[in-house]
Structures are given as C-alpha cells and as structure tokens.
Design a protein around this motif. Structure first.
Motif, PDB file in Angstrom:
ATOM      1  N   ARG A  23     -57.637 -54.147  -9.356  1.00 33.80           N
ATOM      2  CA  ARG A  23     -58.847 -53.838  -9.843  1.00 33.80           C
ATOM      3  C   ARG A  23     -58.537 -52.177  -9.906  1.00 33.80           C
ATOM      4  NH1 ARG A  23     -60.509 -56.716 -13.491  1.00 33.80           N
ATOM      5  NH2 ARG A  23     -62.463 -55.740 -13.212  1.00 33.80           N
ATOM      6  N   GLU A  24     -57.698 -52.178  -8.351  1.00 38.62           N
ATOM      7  CA  GLU A  24     -57.524 -50.484  -7.625  1.00 38.62           C
ATOM      8  C   GLU A  24     -55.714 -50.185  -8.410  1.00 38.62           C
ATOM      9  OE1 GLU A  24     -58.893 -49.931  -4.138  1.00 38.62           O
ATOM     10  OE2 GLU A  24     -60.328 -50.580  -4.523  1.00 38.62           O
ATOM     11  N   SER A  25     -55.491 -48.392  -8.388  1.00 40.43           N
ATOM     12  CA  SER A  25     -54.054 -48.772  -9.197  1.00 40.43           C
ATOM     13  C   SER A  25     -53.357 -48.861  -7.333  1.00 40.43           C
ATOM     14  CB  SER A  25     -53.997 -47.067  -8.748  1.00 40.43           C
ATOM     15  OG  SER A  25     -52.877 -46.846  -9.480  1.00 40.43           O
ATOM     16  N   GLN A  26     -52.023 -49.698  -7.733  1.00 37.80           N
ATOM     17  CA  GLN A  26     -51.057 -49.925  -6.926  1.00 37.80           C
ATOM     18  C   GLN A  26     -50.185 -48.288  -6.361  1.00 37.80           C
ATOM     19  OE1 GLN A  26     -51.281 -53.457  -5.351  1.00 37.80           O
ATOM     20  NE2 GLN A  26     -53.240 -52.876  -6.147  1.00 37.80           N
ATOM     21  N   TYR A  27     -50.266 -47.607  -6.980  1.00 41.97           N
ATOM     22  CA  TYR A  27     -49.619 -46.453  -6.295  1.00 41.97           C
ATOM     23  C   TYR A  27     -49.757 -45.825  -5.433  1.00 41.97           C
ATOM     24  CZ  TYR A  27     -47.345 -47.592 -11.257  1.00 41.97           C
ATOM     25  OH  TYR A  27     -46.264 -48.931 -12.046  1.00 41.97           O
ATOM     26  N   PRO A  28     -49.579 -45.361  -4.740  1.00 39.06           N
ATOM     27  CA  PRO A  28     -49.730 -44.310  -3.222  1.00 39.06           C
ATOM     28  C   PRO A  28     -49.953 -43.380  -4.492  1.00 39.06           C
ATOM     29  CG  PRO A  28     -47.470 -44.153  -3.475  1.00 39.06           C
ATOM     30  CD  PRO A  28     -47.671 -45.727  -4.285  1.00 39.06           C
ATOM     31  N   MET A  29     -51.201 -42.282  -3.680  1.00 39.44           N
ATOM     32  CA  MET A  29     -51.871 -41.329  -4.249  1.00 39.44           C
ATOM     33  C   MET A  29     -50.589 -40.383  -3.417  1.00 39.44           C
ATOM     34  SD  MET A  29     -54.317 -39.543  -5.628  1.00 39.44           S
ATOM     35  CE  MET A  29     -55.630 -40.935  -5.278  1.00 39.44           C
ATOM     36  N   ILE A  30     -49.460 -39.526  -4.018  1.00 41.22           N
ATOM     37  CA  ILE A  30     -49.244 -37.957  -3.278  1.00 41.22           C
ATOM     38  C   ILE A  30     -50.008 -36.411  -3.370  1.00 41.22           C
ATOM     39  CG2 ILE A  30     -47.213 -40.150  -3.808  1.00 41.22           C
ATOM     40  CD1 ILE A  30     -46.461 -37.840  -6.089  1.00 41.22           C
ATOM     41  N   SER A  31     -49.632 -35.518  -2.700  1.00 35.87           N
ATOM     42  CA  SER A  31     -49.769 -34.559  -2.699  1.00 35.87           C
ATOM     43  C   SER A  31     -49.290 -34.043  -4.228  1.00 35.87           C
ATOM     44  CB  SER A  31     -49.119 -33.919  -1.556  1.00 35.87           C
ATOM     45  OG  SER A  31     -48.108 -33.653  -1.327  1.00 35.87           O
ATOM     46  N   VAL A  32     -49.159 -32.872  -4.524  1.00 39.54           N
ATOM     47  CA  VAL A  32     -49.060 -32.098  -5.555  1.00 39.54           C
ATOM     48  C   VAL A  32     -47.283 -31.683  -5.364  1.00 39.54           C
ATOM     49  CG1 VAL A  32     -48.433 -29.857  -6.856  1.00 39.54           C
ATOM     50  CG2 VAL A  32     -51.388 -31.061  -6.947  1.00 39.54           C
ATOM     51  N   ASP A  33     -47.281 -31.031  -4.194  1.00 37.61           N
ATOM     52  CA  ASP A  33     -45.767 -30.547  -3.754  1.00 37.61           C
ATOM     53  C   ASP A  33     -45.165 -32.113  -3.430  1.00 37.61           C
ATOM     54  OD1 ASP A  33     -46.825 -27.924  -3.088  1.00 37.61           O
ATOM     55  OD2 ASP A  33     -47.080 -28.611  -0.757  1.00 37.61           O
ATOM     56  N   GLU A  34     -45.418 -33.116  -3.256  1.00 28.00           N
ATOM     57  CA  GLU A  34     -44.184 -34.394  -3.024  1.00 28.00           C
ATOM     58  C   GLU A  34     -44.162 -34.574  -4.524  1.00 28.00           C
ATOM     59  OE1 GLU A  34     -46.096 -36.898   1.026  1.00 28.00           O
ATOM     60  OE2 GLU A  34     -47.322 -37.392  -1.051  1.00 28.00           O
ATOM     61  N   ALA A  35     -45.150 -34.406  -5.067  1.00 23.43           N
ATOM     62  CA  ALA A  35     -44.291 -34.758  -6.631  1.00 23.43           C
ATOM     63  C   ALA A  35     -43.753 -33.980  -7.334  1.00 23.43           C
ATOM     64  CB  ALA A  35     -46.409 -34.518  -7.588  1.00 23.43           C
ATOM     65  N   LEU A  36     -43.824 -32.587  -7.064  1.00 24.18           N
ATOM     66  CA  LEU A  36     -43.143 -31.675  -7.664  1.00 24.18           C
ATOM     67  C   LEU A  36     -41.458 -32.045  -7.217  1.00 24.18           C
ATOM     68  CD1 LEU A  36     -44.825 -28.728  -7.102  1.00 24.18           C
ATOM     69  CD2 LEU A  36     -43.868 -29.383  -9.159  1.00 24.18           C
ATOM     70  N   LYS A  37     -41.654 -32.228  -5.371  1.00 26.97           N
ATOM     71  CA  LYS A  37     -40.268 -32.495  -4.670  1.00 26.97           C
ATOM     72  C   LYS A  37     -40.021 -33.528  -6.113  1.00 26.97           C
ATOM     73  CE  LYS A  37     -38.449 -33.525  -0.416  1.00 26.97           C
ATOM     74  NZ  LYS A  37     -38.460 -34.304   0.566  1.00 26.97           N
ATOM     75  N   LEU A  38     -40.582 -35.177  -6.346  1.00 22.75           N
ATOM     76  CA  LEU A  38     -39.894 -36.165  -6.668  1.00 22.75           C
ATOM     77  C   LEU A  38     -39.099 -35.640  -8.086  1.00 22.75           C
ATOM     78  CD1 LEU A  38     -42.291 -38.926  -5.423  1.00 22.75           C
ATOM     79  CD2 LEU A  38     -39.988 -38.875  -5.210  1.00 22.75           C
ATOM     80  N   ILE A  39     -39.376 -35.065  -8.770  1.00 28.34           N
ATOM     81  CA  ILE A  39     -39.548 -34.398 -10.730  1.00 28.34           C
ATOM     82  C   ILE A  39     -38.359 -33.306 -10.771  1.00 28.34           C
ATOM     83  CG2 ILE A  39     -40.218 -32.956 -12.214  1.00 28.34           C
ATOM     84  CD1 ILE A  39     -43.442 -33.579 -11.924  1.00 28.34           C
ATOM     85  N   LEU A  40     -37.925 -32.396  -9.318  1.00 30.34           N
ATOM     86  CA  LEU A  40     -37.292 -32.290  -9.616  1.00 30.34           C
ATOM     87  C   LEU A  40     -35.684 -32.518  -8.742  1.00 30.34           C
ATOM     88  CD1 LEU A  40     -38.982 -28.579  -7.723  1.00 30.34           C
ATOM     89  CD2 LEU A  40     -37.922 -29.420 -10.722  1.00 30.34           C
ATOM     90  N   ARG A  94     -40.781 -53.131 -20.082  1.00 30.20           N
ATOM     91  CA  ARG A  94     -40.489 -53.232 -22.132  1.00 30.20           C
ATOM     92  C   ARG A  94     -38.734 -52.673 -21.625  1.00 30.20           C
ATOM     93  NH1 ARG A  94     -43.079 -54.922 -25.947  1.00 30.20           N
ATOM     94  NH2 ARG A  94     -44.557 -56.756 -25.395  1.00 30.20           N
ATOM     95  N   LEU A  95     -39.044 -51.511 -20.554  1.00 30.15           N
ATOM     96  CA  LEU A  95     -38.237 -49.985 -20.719  1.00 30.15           C
ATOM     97  C   LEU A  95     -37.046 -50.626 -19.584  1.00 30.15           C
ATOM     98  CD1 LEU A  95     -40.145 -47.412 -22.361  1.00 30.15           C
ATOM     99  CD2 LEU A  95     -38.089 -49.133 -23.315  1.00 30.15           C
ATOM    100  N   GLY A  96     -37.174 -50.876 -18.442  1.00 28.22           N
ATOM    101  CA  GLY A  96     -36.240 -50.883 -17.531  1.00 28.22           C
ATOM    102  C   GLY A  96     -36.528 -49.683 -17.028  1.00 28.22           C
ATOM    103  N   GLY A  97     -37.633 -48.710 -16.949  1.00 28.81           N
ATOM    104  CA  GLY A  97     -37.476 -47.782 -16.315  1.00 28.81           C
ATOM    105  C   GLY A  97     -38.247 -48.023 -14.571  1.00 28.81           C
ATOM    106  N   THR A  98     -37.913 -46.744 -14.292  1.00 30.42           N
ATOM    107  CA  THR A  98     -38.922 -46.941 -12.817  1.00 30.42           C
ATOM    108  C   THR A  98     -40.292 -45.605 -12.980  1.00 30.42           C
ATOM    109  OG1 THR A  98     -36.711 -47.426 -11.635  1.00 30.42           O
ATOM    110  CG2 THR A  98     -38.191 -46.359 -10.054  1.00 30.42           C
ATOM    111  N   ILE A  99     -40.803 -46.092 -12.063  1.00 29.98           N
ATOM    112  CA  ILE A  99     -41.622 -45.000 -11.875  1.00 29.98           C
ATOM    113  C   ILE A  99     -42.135 -45.147 -10.681  1.00 29.98           C
ATOM    114  CG2 ILE A  99     -44.611 -44.712 -12.095  1.00 29.98           C
ATOM    115  CD1 ILE A  99     -43.874 -46.491 -15.062  1.00 29.98           C
ATOM    116  N   GLN A 100     -41.536 -43.437 -10.470  1.00 32.05           N
ATOM    117  CA  GLN A 100     -41.736 -42.459  -9.468  1.00 32.05           C
ATOM    118  C   GLN A 100     -42.618 -42.287  -8.935  1.00 32.05           C
ATOM    119  OE1 GLN A 100     -38.450 -42.464  -8.223  1.00 32.05           O
ATOM    120  NE2 GLN A 100     -37.159 -42.987 -10.551  1.00 32.05           N
ATOM    121  N   PHE A 101     -43.848 -42.115  -9.545  1.00 30.67           N
ATOM    122  CA  PHE A 101     -44.995 -42.049  -9.234  1.00 30.67           C
ATOM    123  C   PHE A 101     -46.309 -42.309 -10.051  1.00 30.67           C
ATOM    124  CE2 PHE A 101     -44.641 -37.509  -9.675  1.00 30.67           C
ATOM    125  CZ  PHE A 101     -45.096 -37.048 -10.917  1.00 30.67           C
TER     126      PHE A 101
END
Length: 666
Positions: A230-247, A514-521
């Motif tokens: 009923r609620e998202s199981q993905y942890p809430m991360i900050s914008v800076d943390e998201a950018l760090k993972l992306i890069l 289906r695609l075997g991908g990894t959700i990084q956030f």
C-alpha cells in the motif's frame, strides 16, 4: 546433449579475490567436485572472478547465458548472506526466467542437517534461456556441501532446460530417473510426487509451500490489490543522493573521430589539438597600401617610387621586389618576395598614372612617411598561431559562437577526437495518453500527450539527438516490447508516467521483472517529482558486449517531468558527453515577493529570473505550482531552490536558483 559432457561455468563473487585471485579457494574445490563426483558428465569450461557488485555480477551471468554457447550450468559462490555487501541473490533473481525452488529447498534441507545456521543462507536457483543458475555460499566448505546435495539431479535439470523431450526422458518414471542418476530410493519418493514430476517442469513442481524468496521491490502486477504494497517500498533519498547514484552509473564518455564542420557545435574535445600549420602561413599585409623595401641606409623612406606590381589577397606568385620599387597591396595579401614593410595608403600620393584596360592605374607614387621600419604593418608567419602549438585543450566545448570552430579550420584540422554524444529516446506511457496533434475532441478520461514533445524539445535544446519512441499502453507486454525496441536504438531512455503506486503503474515491475534491470532509486524527497525513478538495464550491443542502458522513469505530471529532466537527466547526459562540470548553472537571486515553504520536502519552484537595473537578479513565481499545471513552465527560466522547513521566505530575501533558460533584462 547425451553424447556430450555438460558444461559448467563458475563465478567467484568476492572483492578480495577480485583484487588478489590467489586468495580464492572455492573455485578449485568446486571444479574438483565436478571432476571427481560428477560421474564423468561435466566439463568446467570457465571460471571468473567479479567484485560484490550487482552490475558486474549481472553483466557476467547474462554474458554467459545469452551467448551463442551458453553453459549448461552456472554456479556462483559468495554474496548470499546478510551483510551489506551480500547482493548476489538480488543480482541473480531479476535475470531468471523460471525459478527452481525445489533446488533451493534441496540445498537448504541438506545444509540444515549439518548446522542450524544454514537458515542464514539465501540461495537462489532457476533458469535463464537454456542455462541453470545456482548461487552457493562463499565458504568453500559450504559451497561444496550445497553443490554435492543436488549434483546428481543437475544433469536431468540441465537437459530439461536445454529442451530434451520430456516424455522420452521420463520413460520408466521417477524410479528410472533415480537409478540413472545413482540416487538411492528413499521413503520421501511418494507416488503423488511422480505424478507431478511427469507433468510439470517449471522447477516449482509439487512444492507450493517452498516458493523462492521475494527479492523484488516493485509490486507484482499479477497480484490483486490486497496483495500489493500500500506504500512505496523504495527508500526516500535526497536530491544529492540521487545525483550521486546517477553519475555513478552513467557510462564514461566514448571517444570518436569526427570531421571539422558545423556538426561539431556542442561537442567536447577528447584530446589536445595542435596546429598542423602556422597562421598566417605567409607574411601578410595588415592594411591597404604599398609594399616597400627598407634597406640599411633607409633609402625607401620618403620619396617617389615606381609601382612595379600589385598584390591582392588571392593565391598566386608575385615578382621579386627590388630596392627602389614598390607594389600596391591589399589587406591580408602576401608580401611580394623582397618586401620588408607596408606603408598605409593614407601616407602616399599618386604622382603619375596611366590608362590601362581596367582603367587608370598609378605608375609612380610618393611615399610621405619617413623612418619606415622592417616588419611595419606586416603579420609575420606564425605570429597568430605557430605550427605545433596547442590551440584547444581536452575538455573544451565547441560553441556556437564560432571561435573554436574557426580556430580549428584556420590551422588546417580536418578531423578531431571528441566524446560521443549519447542518443536519447523519449517514451510516454498510459492508456489515457493520446497524441497531442490527434484531430477531434477528447473522450472522457483522455489526455493529450504534452510530456513527450516537451521533454524532447528540452533534450534537443541541450544539444543531444533525440528519438521519438511514441506511446506505450498500460499493458506489461506492450511496455516491455517498447523498452526492448528502444534499447536497440538509443543509449538513454526517458519515460513519463507509470511510476506511482497504482495497479497500472508498470514501469518499475517491468524493468525489474521482465528486463532484469535494477532500480537504483524509486523515490526522491523533492517537490515536484517524488516518484522519479532511475534504473540500469543490462543489454548486449551489436558487437556482443554487455552494456547498461539508463532508464529515467519520470512522473507523468508535466511540471514534474520537466523539472526532473533538468535536475537528473541533463547531468547524466553531460557526463556521458564529457562536459565538466555537470548540472544547471546556479545563481543567487533576490525574491520579488513572498514564497511559502513546504515543511517536508525541498521545492523546485518555477520562476522567471530577470537582471535588474540595480545589478541584482530578481525571481518572480510563474504562478500556481501544481505538478500537473503545464502553465507553470511558461516563461520559466529557473528553478528556485526552496528549503524544506516551516514558514515563508519573504520578499527581499536571497535564495539559490538553477538556470534552465536565458536570463531576461528588465
């Protein structure tokens, strides 16, 4: 396969062994198990070591499974425990087309007879394409015990996975299979089990209560509303943390060789560029006038001299200029051989002229200037750029201003090395989405596709090639096919919609399951754009090498999609292209009115920033900031970075803003 040995590949998963392969003991022990205990049915064809990294594990396993000569069996050892670095089950689970919970149960049952701490292991087993994949513990002893517990059943499993005719294989029933495998019949072999084994080869037969452990974070689309989170199981991360993972997951720039022309604008140089030739390549006149010869006794100063030749700014040979002679010359033209200087036309006077085919021409000219020096009004060879001189450096951007392109052209460069620019695809999702230009009125529930043309325009404005991927429906098969097709065309996929918690929000489960991908956030603490998702998906390129495709799954509301494009997609594309630094320019602005703050999440408020007559930058809101309101983007040239806290930022306060467009002057 019956006339050939089954093939096995062993993957050692260990940071330590990756740094120093001599520390690994499990590889040889497992090889010995196949050789000594495998009944002469196995050949270990490959053993490799990778670090405790999900992408590295997936890249190697997919490379084996999806290759032309995939092994019958892939055994991994390491990373199945509970420590922070133990990611093997999470890496393998998304890759499996079928789960083999019976094999998992067999290993656990055998281990529990040895130690009750076997409950701390998290084995995974299943099938990808024609290969069986099994994860074993990192302990050499535990890995050997687990493999031995199922080794005699594995030939049958591998042959089934490879497509062996089930009816032929089961002639004589389970008892015959047991005898063939060298397994002693026990009281556990109940008659009802034989019935199930005859008819079901999904590696889940007869053991409904032994399902593989659920490791997906996304909801299972096949489950009903009562079973879904009923609620998202993905942890809430900050914008800076998201950018760090992306890069972190954005690929390093690739170097390509390209011609020097207008298509170079926006490219980033991947090398220092040296001049192939000097500029100018000849001694040239700086102005219109007369070329003269200055001798040691300065006899070519004031006086009247015959005009013996003309030098224009066009290629060709010129006669040698002797002392006492002068030549008319134009700006940029080469000095005649023998000439030392140029006197500008304003310091001369015609004293004699004659009529020619092209009109009146001077024959004698008086030089009015005295004390002419050698080199006066002359551009010497290489005075602008010397041959071999570095004219542009690695990392510099070829701008549309023209200076860099002109410099490359001037020194004779035909090709240069630059960082390849990634190709971007934009896909809208949702049954309710219709093309924005579809004629006719909307039916109840339909929404015109504003995201796709808007995001595509933004990507083009950043200087990247963009491909229209169309609209995918809210059906997992359709979405999977759209994404697979896209991965063959582009490097980066941007999707909008389908990332929230609804039963038709299928992006995350499709990527994972289906695609075997990894959700990084899958969630970011920001407003707008909280459900923004970033994923990496393993993909085999045309050369047969495994790569990662980046997928940015953005919210469906238009304002959210555009804001998150600028904040998260742009820096990734810039890094892939070699741009440094990445991200939007940050400026300090003065607020022209009050801005109410959100106490829970930082907000990226759409504003118009103008350069005031007071020398300051002023920010004004574009109006209502609801994430679905497209109008909030109109005239916006910046995102005001409002902090998460109670209260209001008042008129006159100063705040950081990120520029997304050109500044406006008052």
């Amino acid at each position: 396969m019956s006339n050939q040995k089954l093939t096995a590949a062993i993957l050692i998963i260990s940071d330590t062994a990756c740094r120093d392969p001599t520390t690994d003991k499990a590889g040889q022990i497992l090889t010995d198990v196949f050789t000594q205990e495998g009944g002469n049915q196995w050949a270990v064809t490959e053993t490799q070591i990778v670090p405790d990294d999900v992408i590295a594990i997936q890249r190697r396993v997919v490379g084996w499974c999806d290759g032309e000569k995939s092994p019958s069996l892939i055994i991994t050892t390491g990373g199945t425990g509970f420590t922070l670095k133990d990611n093997t089950p999470e890496a393998i689970n998304p890759l499996l087309h079928k789960h083999a919970s019976g094999l998992v149960h067999g290993m656990l049952a055998a281990s529990l007879k040895i130690t009750p701490f076997a409950v701390m292991s998290r084995p995974v087993a299943g099938v990808r394409n024609r290969s069986i994949i099994i994860t074993l513990p990192g302990s050499p002893k535990g890995a050997k015990e687990n493999l031995l517990s199922i080794l005699k059943q594995l030939p049958h499993a591998c042959k089934q996975a490879d497509g062996e005719d089930s009816r032929i294989a089961h002639t004589g029933g389970v008892r015959a299979l047991e005898e063939q495998a060298g397994i002693e019949t026990t009281k556990l072999a109940q008659p009802h089990h034989e019935h199930h084994h005859e008819h079901d080869h999904s590696f889940g037969h007869g053991h409904g209560h032994h399902t593989a452990p659920k490791t997906y974070t996304s909801n299972d689309p096949t489950e009903g509303p009562a079973q879904r989170s009923r609620e998202s199981q993905y942890p809430m991360i900050s914008v800076d943390e998201a950018l760090k993972l992306i890069l972190e997951y954005t690929p390093h720039p690739q170097v390509v060789r390209v011609p020097v022309n207008g298509n170079l604008v926006g490219c980033v140089l991947a090398e220092n560029v040296q001049a192939d030739e000097p500029v100018p390549a000849f001694r040239a006149s700086i102005m219109d006038g007369y070329a003269v010869v200055v001798t040691k006794d300065n006899t070519n100063s004031k006086g009247t001299f015959p005009v013996t030749s003309v030098s224009h700014a066009s290629p060709g040979d010129a006669p040698f200029l002797q002392p006492g002679q002068i030549a008319r010359i134009t700006t940029g033209a080469p000095l005649p051989p023998g000439a030392t200087s140029v006197v500008k036309v304003e310091l001369t006077r015609i004293t004699q002229q004659t009529v020619t085919e092209i009109g009146e021409e001077e024959t004698n000219v008086e030089i009015l200037k005295d004390n002419i020096t050698p080199g006066e009004n002359v551009r010497e060879i290489g005075s602008d750029v010397k041959a071999g001189e570095t004219v542009l450096r690695k990392g510099e951007v070829i701008t549309a201003v023209g200076g860099e392109l002109g410099l490359l052209a001037s020194v004779g460069k035909q090709k240069v090395s630059v960082h390849r620019s990634p190709v971007v695809g934009v896909l809208s999702t949702g049954d309710e989405i219709v093309p924005h230009d579809r004629p006719g009125s909307l039916r109840l529930g339909e929404i015109r596709d504003t995201n796709r043309p808007t995001v595509m325009a933004a990507v083009q404005g950043w200087g990247f090639e963009v491909i229209d991927l169309g609209i995918a429906t809210d059906k997992q098969d359709s979405l999977e096919q759209s994404l697979r097709d896209a991965m063959r065309k582009v490097d980066v996929i941007i999707t909008t919609g389908g990332v929230s918690m609804g039963e038709l929000d299928l992006l995350k489960p499709t990527i994972e399951r289906r695609l075997g991908g990894t959700i990084q956030f899958g969630r970011i603490s920001m407003k707008p754009g909280k459900p923004t998702t970033f994923a990496t998906v393993p993909f085999k390129n045309n050369a047969g090498d495994m790569e990662n495709r980046l997928v940015f799954s953005l919210p469906g509301n238009p304002a959210s999609a555009i804001v998150t494009s600028h904040l998260f997609v742009l820096p990734s594309l810039q890094q892939s292209k070699g741009v440094r630094p990445v991200g939007l320019p940050k400026v300090l602005v003065t607020l022209d009115h009050d801005f109410r703050l959100d106490p829970e999440r930082p907000e990226y408020h759409r504003v118009t920033v103008t350069a005031g007559s007071d020398g300051l930058l002023h920010a004004t809101s574009t109006g209502g900031q609801r994430s679905s309101r497209v109008g909030s983007l109109k005239s916006a040239n910046a995102l005001l970075c409002l902090p998460a806290k109670e209260g209001t930022m008042v008129k006159g306060e100063r705040c950081q803003a990120l520029l997304i467009g050109l500044l406006i002057s008052q």
